[in-house]
Design a protein around this motif. Structure first.
Motif, PDB file in Angstrom:
ATOM      1  N   THR A  74     -24.001  11.425  31.604  1.00  0.00           N
ATOM      2  CA  THR A  74     -22.527  10.369  31.938  1.00  0.00           C
ATOM      3  C   THR A  74     -21.544  10.931  31.201  1.00  0.00           C
ATOM      4  N   ALA A  75     -20.679  10.980  32.264  1.00  0.00           N
ATOM      5  CA  ALA A  75     -19.280  10.883  31.559  1.00  0.00           C
ATOM      6  C   ALA A  75     -18.844   9.925  31.069  1.00  0.00           C
ATOM      7  N   PRO A  76     -18.275  10.677  29.380  1.00  0.00           N
ATOM      8  CA  PRO A  76     -17.656   9.774  28.784  1.00  0.00           C
ATOM      9  C   PRO A  76     -16.410   8.904  29.224  1.00  0.00           C
ATOM     10  N   ARG A  77     -16.080   7.675  28.822  1.00  0.00           N
ATOM     11  CA  ARG A  77     -14.890   6.871  29.168  1.00  0.00           C
ATOM     12  C   ARG A  77     -13.753   7.612  29.045  1.00  0.00           C
ATOM     13  N   PRO A  78     -12.655   7.577  30.296  1.00  0.00           N
ATOM     14  CA  PRO A  78     -11.685   7.482  29.451  1.00  0.00           C
ATOM     15  C   PRO A  78     -11.071   6.814  28.470  1.00  0.00           C
TER      16      PRO A  78
END
Length: 443
Positions: free
Chosen positions: A97-101
């Protein structure tokens, strides 16, 4: 957990297939209507009430079947969506899952300037996201008019008030520096609020007399990963001390440097570094304290060719020091550079240092008179050599770049080298080859 979810997915799929198989069998095995259109015994009590219209019955059954198949299709799509989330892709690796900004707050250090409005207006104008870049204005001094300006922004900013407004006991000879003591106290309190009370992991600090460039946020967002991963860096600054018009390359707004000099004036700090500095934070003159070798510890900052901040505050505790001669002429970047899409790995020490020294010491050696009188031949770059504190200061002053040193480090300097433009040509004011370290007595 993944195995359990996989079992649920398989179970759902099995139920879907079984339900449709039963549905098809029931429909195919349905007996024909009895005499005069009456339903057979198996049809009595079914959901579709019989009528004397055989064709109508068949059409209604078809509609019911179509609706049920559509509903089952939606269920299958939901199952497939969940399966895509939890099942590992081909090759056996789990789905990442893409990391949160990252959230990078902006801390505005304010006191008694109502012109803080200019600073905050520009921050709000260029801010790409309120969630990713909350603005915290920390006010010292208790100045009512300035407080009213800050309050006028409502929930667009968080307004903090330094609770301790008392005078600080200082030595008699330091009474005129009372303002510097209060600024240092305020910085410590405000940074503790950011890191300890609000639990942020990084912060960009600006003062109330700074205006920011259109790509100010882009610049810091792009450099945060490098700052976190590169132990040889300890800050990122938006400021070029020698960034006046004519001393920078207007066509290289994307150009970034490492510098051994702590620039300040719009700079990013990590929580880990603050935890290192806070226990020994100085009572006054915090910025010069940051420039001492005990704090710098051989680490560098990143700074731009063209500044991403501009100071408009001539009046302050420093009484306009350097403002009229240098600071008011600093060029503020006006174009947007997409730094987050750029490869900034060239700023890593093992890459940057070798490339920088190669460019500097392979450049043509020129004299001070050739630079001063505009007699350089060719496109450059050129190297102008100094060999002592006095020769550095004389050449710097006469060439129009800042000549002061802090703990032996010149402003913008990297390994003793100061880079600037002269009549459109790159010049490196550099120590002799073989330079090893700064001399703290050069101050």
């Amino acid at each position: 957990m993944l195995r359990k979810r996989g079992s649920l997915i398989l179970c759902g799929t099995f139920l879907f297939v079984t339900w449709n198989a039963i549905l098809v069998l029931l429909l195919w095995g349905r007996p024909p209507p009895g005499p005069l259109g009456e339903p057979g015994p198996e049809q009595r009590g079914a959901g579709v009430k019989p009528t004397s219209d055989v064709v109508g019955d068949v059409l209604r059954m078809a509609d019911t079947l179509e609706a049920e198949l559509e509903r089952q299709k939606e269920i299958l799509l939901q199952i497939q969506d969940h399966q895509a989330l939890w099942e590992p892709p081909r090759g056996g690796r789990p789905k990442v899952t893409a990391p949160r900004p990252a959230v990078i707050p902006i801390l505005v250090i304010a006191c008694n300037r109502v012109t803080v409005r200019r600073c905050v207006d520009k921050l709000l104008q260029h801010r790409p996201s309120a969630e990713l870049h909350p603005i915290i204005v920390s006010q010292d001094c208790g100045h009512a008019e300035t407080a009213e300006v800050i309050r006028s922004y409502g929930d667009k900013v968080t307004h903090l008030k330094q609770p301790d407004l008392s005078d600080i006991a200082v030595r008699p000879e330091h009474r005129k520096f009372q303002g510097y003591y209060k600024i240092s106290r305020h910085y410590r309190w405000a940074l503790n609020q950011v890191f300890k009370t609000f639990s942020h992991s990084s912060v960009v600090i600006v003062e109330d007399d700074l205006e920011v460039a259109p790509d100010f946020f882009e610049y810091f967002r792009a450099l945060l990963p490098l700052l976190k991963s590169e132990p040889s860096l300890w800050c990122v600054s938006a400021w070029n001390d020698n960034g006046r018009d004519g001393y920078v390359d207007p066509g290289r707004a994307d150009l970034l440097y490492r510098t051994d000099f702590f620039p300040g004036l719009g700079w990013m700090l990590l929580k880990e570094v603050w935890e290192e500095l806070e226990p020994k934070w100085p009572a006054s003159f915090w910025d010069d304290w940051m420039r001492q070798p005990e704090q710098r510890r051989g680490r560098a900052c990143v700074r731009p060719e063209i500044s991403r901040t501009l100071t408009f505050g001539r009046q302050g505790v420093s009484l306009g020091q350097f403002y009229d001669k240098y600071l008011r002429y600093i060029k503020l970047n006006s174009e947007f550079v997409p730094f987050t899409k750029s490869d900034l790995s060239y700023l890593k020490e093992e890459v940057y240092r070798g490339n920088f020294e190669e460019e500097v010491y392979s450049a043509s050696l020129v004299t001070f008179e050739e630079v001063k009188q505009g007699q350089l031949q060719g496109p450059g770059p050129f190297r102008l050599q100094y060999s002592s504190k006095d020769s550095f200061k004389v050449m710097s002053k006469n060439l129009g770049i800042m000549d002061d040193l802090k703990s032996g480090v010149p402003r913008t300097g990297y390994r003793g080298v100061v880079s600037f433009m002269s009549r459109g040509r790159r010049v490196y004011l550099a120590p002799p080859p073989g330079w090893t370290q700064y001399d703290p007595t050069w101050s």
